[in-house]
Design a protein around this motif. Structure first.
Motif, mmCIF file in Angstrom:
data_model
loop_
_atom_site.group_PDB
_atom_site.id
_atom_site.type_symbol
_atom_site.label_atom_id
_atom_site.label_comp_id
_atom_site.label_asym_id
_atom_site.label_seq_id
_atom_site.Cartn_x
_atom_site.Cartn_y
_atom_site.Cartn_z
ATOM 1 N N TYR A 94 8.207 -18.350 8.056
ATOM 2 C CA TYR A 94 8.269 -17.334 6.999
ATOM 3 C C TYR A 94 8.207 -15.898 7.498
ATOM 4 C CZ TYR A 94 7.059 -21.285 3.941
ATOM 5 O OH TYR A 94 7.054 -22.469 3.266
ATOM 6 N N ASN A 131 9.892 -9.767 12.652
ATOM 7 C CA ASN A 131 8.761 -8.900 12.987
ATOM 8 C C ASN A 131 7.445 -9.632 12.735
ATOM 9 O OD1 ASN A 131 10.503 -6.688 13.590
ATOM 10 N ND2 ASN A 131 10.807 -6.481 11.381
ATOM 11 N N GLN A 184 -0.598 -8.420 6.161
ATOM 12 C CA GLN A 184 -1.097 -9.163 4.992
ATOM 13 C C GLN A 184 -2.414 -8.600 4.446
ATOM 14 O OE1 GLN A 184 0.767 -11.540 3.386
ATOM 15 N NE2 GLN A 184 2.355 -11.049 4.878
ATOM 16 N N ILE A 199 9.583 -1.163 9.393
ATOM 17 C CA ILE A 199 9.530 -2.453 10.069
ATOM 18 C C ILE A 199 9.284 -3.541 9.026
ATOM 19 C CG2 ILE A 199 8.337 -3.845 11.794
ATOM 20 C CD1 ILE A 199 9.869 -1.496 13.013
ATOM 21 N N ALA A 200 8.183 -3.416 8.319
ATOM 22 C CA ALA A 200 7.850 -4.348 7.232
ATOM 23 C C ALA A 200 6.941 -3.564 6.290
ATOM 24 C CB ALA A 200 7.149 -5.594 7.754
ATOM 25 N N TRP A 201 7.495 -3.180 5.116
ATOM 26 C CA TRP A 201 6.727 -2.301 4.231
ATOM 27 C C TRP A 201 5.311 -2.822 4.051
ATOM 28 C CZ3 TRP A 201 3.843 -2.847 -0.165
ATOM 29 C CH2 TRP A 201 3.394 -1.640 -0.739
ATOM 30 N N VAL A 219 4.025 -8.349 2.788
ATOM 31 C CA VAL A 219 4.792 -7.212 3.280
ATOM 32 C C VAL A 219 6.248 -7.488 2.919
ATOM 33 C CG1 VAL A 219 3.217 -6.756 5.215
ATOM 34 C CG2 VAL A 219 5.255 -8.170 5.579
ATOM 35 N N ILE A 220 7.088 -6.452 3.054
ATOM 36 C CA ILE A 220 8.532 -6.645 2.821
ATOM 37 C C ILE A 220 9.240 -6.304 4.119
ATOM 38 C CG2 ILE A 220 10.524 -5.996 1.442
ATOM 39 C CD1 ILE A 220 8.459 -4.999 -0.686
ATOM 40 N N THR A 221 9.717 -7.330 4.786
ATOM 41 C CA THR A 221 10.284 -7.093 6.114
ATOM 42 C C THR A 221 11.675 -6.472 6.005
ATOM 43 O OG1 THR A 221 10.558 -8.049 8.315
ATOM 44 C CG2 THR A 221 11.335 -9.363 6.468
ATOM 45 N N ALA A 222 11.976 -5.612 6.971
ATOM 46 C CA ALA A 222 13.225 -4.848 6.937
ATOM 47 C C ALA A 222 14.258 -5.377 7.926
ATOM 48 C CB ALA A 222 12.931 -3.378 7.232
ATOM 49 N N SER A 223 13.928 -6.456 8.631
ATOM 50 C CA SER A 223 14.842 -6.974 9.651
ATOM 51 C C SER A 223 15.483 -8.277 9.186
ATOM 52 C CB SER A 223 14.085 -7.258 10.950
ATOM 53 O OG SER A 223 13.548 -6.071 11.459
ATOM 54 N N PRO A 224 16.719 -8.489 9.621
ATOM 55 C CA PRO A 224 17.343 -9.779 9.299
ATOM 56 C C PRO A 224 16.665 -10.912 10.057
ATOM 57 C CG PRO A 224 18.744 -8.496 10.765
ATOM 58 C CD PRO A 224 17.594 -7.611 10.395
ATOM 59 N N TRP A 225 16.845 -12.112 9.591
ATOM 60 C CA TRP A 225 16.227 -13.298 10.176
ATOM 61 C C TRP A 225 17.356 -14.289 10.364
ATOM 62 C CZ3 TRP A 225 12.670 -14.619 13.110
ATOM 63 C CH2 TRP A 225 11.820 -15.716 12.977
ATOM 64 N N TRP A 257 17.361 -18.208 10.022
ATOM 65 C CA TRP A 257 17.312 -18.803 8.676
ATOM 66 C C TRP A 257 18.394 -18.234 7.765
ATOM 67 C CZ3 TRP A 257 15.246 -22.809 9.933
ATOM 68 C CH2 TRP A 257 13.928 -23.205 9.823
ATOM 69 N N PHE A 306 13.132 -9.002 2.579
ATOM 70 C CA PHE A 306 12.509 -10.183 1.974
ATOM 71 C C PHE A 306 11.005 -10.153 2.236
ATOM 72 C CE2 PHE A 306 13.890 -11.700 6.171
ATOM 73 C CZ PHE A 306 12.786 -12.412 6.633
ATOM 74 N N VAL A 361 7.209 -11.430 3.010
ATOM 75 C CA VAL A 361 6.374 -12.395 3.717
ATOM 76 C C VAL A 361 5.024 -12.310 3.008
ATOM 77 C CG1 VAL A 361 5.378 -13.064 5.929
ATOM 78 C CG2 VAL A 361 7.592 -11.873 5.863
#
Lengths: 390, 137
Positions: free
Chosen positions: A139, A143, A151, A201-203, B65-71, B74, B80, B82
């Motif tokens: 999941y 990053n 979290q 990176i990840a809000w 969090v809301i990740t800004a990188s593609p995965w 998957w 998206f 996490v």
């Protein structure tokens, strides 16, 4: 409290050094960086390999390090619990010397996080069948660190009103320290606006809120205070220590209290109680900053400020140069160097401060508290150092 | 690294159930508490008297969090989420919130969610969560 068997100041750091080069070191692997740091620490202590009878190494095979340094230890510890491993090793080294298992312990760290990150080192949480591989890494996206460390942060923001601009103050202040340090990677000043304009990176975590990715090594020598006076450098005594662990490395979802982790509270409490000092006695502070919010959670978890107030404490300037609680004075993982598991570099800055040889020296500092995190919200270790034996 | 979850004997019932869109985890028969991840011992009371149960699928959004990188592994495109999910039965686990705008405005801490299963790329069906019908953005 129950008594601690090791009294404050019974053990000391008598040798300490980083690898000759840090940052981008393509000619060395993690092992090479570890060996280079180890030789520098032995030279710093005026010791030969044959003087070492205890060895600890994290995230590298302890037997290989022994063989390649020509050390034949009668006691080893390979505990590998992430960035705080080497702080944990200080604790276990003291216990081992106290028990008579050995007399002089070399604690070794090396990680080619930047140049050769895929070579053996650091975490292998992705092993097929591991808890993390089955239930977390599917999941996290690319990053992993930001996704997991973030979290506890977003719930904390919703609970205590912490803003993105307040988080951004952490790298702003640490750049002020880095500006004084020729070995730091990021020496130019930055602003809240710059941090908030850096790529997402990840809000809510942006690149400037994220630690560097570096190559680095380092090592320290621990022995009894009685022997410590015989070494060339001023001994740095261990007043107290603590540690705690709660999960396997990747699972902040399973942490009992993510916003107020029990592991940092246990680790900090034991460190203060075994040291016999209070928060007001601490002159210098290193809180492992994998991300900008780690020092915020650290200041609160260690009890320096009440929960919900650490960001304001940093905004008010208490941790910057000239402040009452100088923190992350090498520039931190955000601006100095960070290989992936950074705890040894935190301790080495504390040793430099206690010896009076830091690039950004805190005047008259007599005590230093170092706090390391391990894994992604899973473990902690805390050491309180002093340049005076109580 | 391989993202396809590699089941162990202790976790196979979870993955077998996930393939059938069921959230199947363990409850301790002695202390009655549910726990996660799967293990043959209850972490609350150390009992080995544990049983598998289907969970309700009801949950809340504990954090994210809301990740800004593609995965790419998957085939997931940013942004998206996490997310840490708190199951109604107690345990928290990591997942993602789908069928919802991926923004701090839409993703509200403690919002009610319900389990759903999705396939990403070539992977197996993964447990995900979506807003409840009355809470859909």
């Amino acid at each position: 409290m129950t008594g601690f068997g090791i009294k404050p100041g019974r053990f000391a750091i008598v040798g300490a050094a980083e690898s000759t080069d840090i940052g981008t070191v393509p000619h060395l692997s993690s092992m090479g960086l570890a060996l280079d740091g180890a030789v520098n620490a032995l030279n710093d202590a005026g010791l030969r390999a044959s003087d070492i009878d205890g060895l600890t190494v994290a995230h590298l095979p302890v037997g290989n390090v022994a063989q390649q340094l020509g050390i034949y230890p009668r006691w080893v510890d390979g505990t590998s619990i992430g960035g705080c491993s080497w702080l944990y090793h200080v604790r276990s080294a003291m216990a081992a010397i106290h028990a008579g298992y050995c007399s002089t312990v070399l604690i070794v760290y090396g990680e080619s996080g930047r140049s050769h990150g895929t070579l053996p080192s650091a975490y292998d949480a992705a092993r097929p069948g591991s808890i993390e591989q089955q239930f977390d890494l599917a999941y996290t996206g690319a990053n992993i660190s930001a996704a997991l460390f973030g979290q506890p942060l977003v719930r904390y923001m919703a609970t205590y009103g912490l803003t993105e601009a307040q988080i951004a103050m952490v790298p702003v202040v640490q750049r002020e320290w880095a500006a004084k340090n020729p070995r730091a990677k990021l020496k130019t000043p930055t602003t809240v606006e710059d941090v908030l304009a850096s790529p997402m990176i990840a809000w809510p975590i942006r690149r400037a809120m994220t630690c560097l990715v570096s190559d680095a090594g380092g090592a320290m020598v621990v022995t009894s205070a009685e022997r410590a006076r015989d070494f060339p450098k001023r001994p740095v005594y261990v007043l107290g220590s603590g540690s705690a662990i709660e999960n396997g490395g990747c699972s902040p979802a399973g942490t009992r209290n993510p916003m107020e982790p029990d592991f940092i509270r246990t680790s900090g409490r034991d460190a203060f109680q075994s040291a016999g000092v209070s928060h007001a006695d601490i002159d210098h502070l290193m809180i492992y900053d994998a991300f900008a919010h780690n020092p915020i959670f650290g200041l609160e978890g260690l009890g320096f400020v009440p929960i919900g107030e650490a960001a304001q404490f940093i905004e008010e300037g208490h941790t910057r140069p000239g402040g009452k609680l100088p923190m992350n004075t090498n520039g931190g993982g955000l601006a100095y160097a960070h290989s992936g598991a950074y705890g040894m570099l935190c301790m080495l800055e504390a040793v430099r401060q206690m010896r009076g040889e830091a690039a950004a020296q805190v005047p008259d500092a007599k005590t230093s508290l170092v706090h390391g995190w391990g894994g992604f919200w899973s473990a902690c270790a805390t050491i309180i150092f002093s340049n005076e034996r109580p | 690294m391989s993202l396809t979850p590699f089941a162990l004997p202790e976790t196979k019932p979870y993955w077998d159930a996930a393939a059938q869109d069921r959230l199947h985890i363990q409850r301790c028969h002695d202390c009655r508490k549910c726990y996660f991840p799967p293990a043959p011992v209850c972490p609350h009371c150390t009992s080995r008297n544990v049983v598998w149960e289907d969970m309700s699928g009801r949950a809340t959004l504990y954090s994210y969090v809301i990740t800004a990188s593609p995965w790419p592994q998957w085939d997931m495109k940013p942004p998206f989420s996490v997310a840490t999910i708190a199951l109604e039965e107690g345990p928290r686990l990591l997942s993602t919130v789908v069928d919802c705008e991926q923004s701090p405005f839409a993703l509200k801490i403690d919002m009610p969610l319900v389990a759903t299963w999705r396939k990403f790329g070539d992977g197996p069906k993964l447990l995900c969560f979506r807003p409840t019908a009355e809470n859909r953005q």
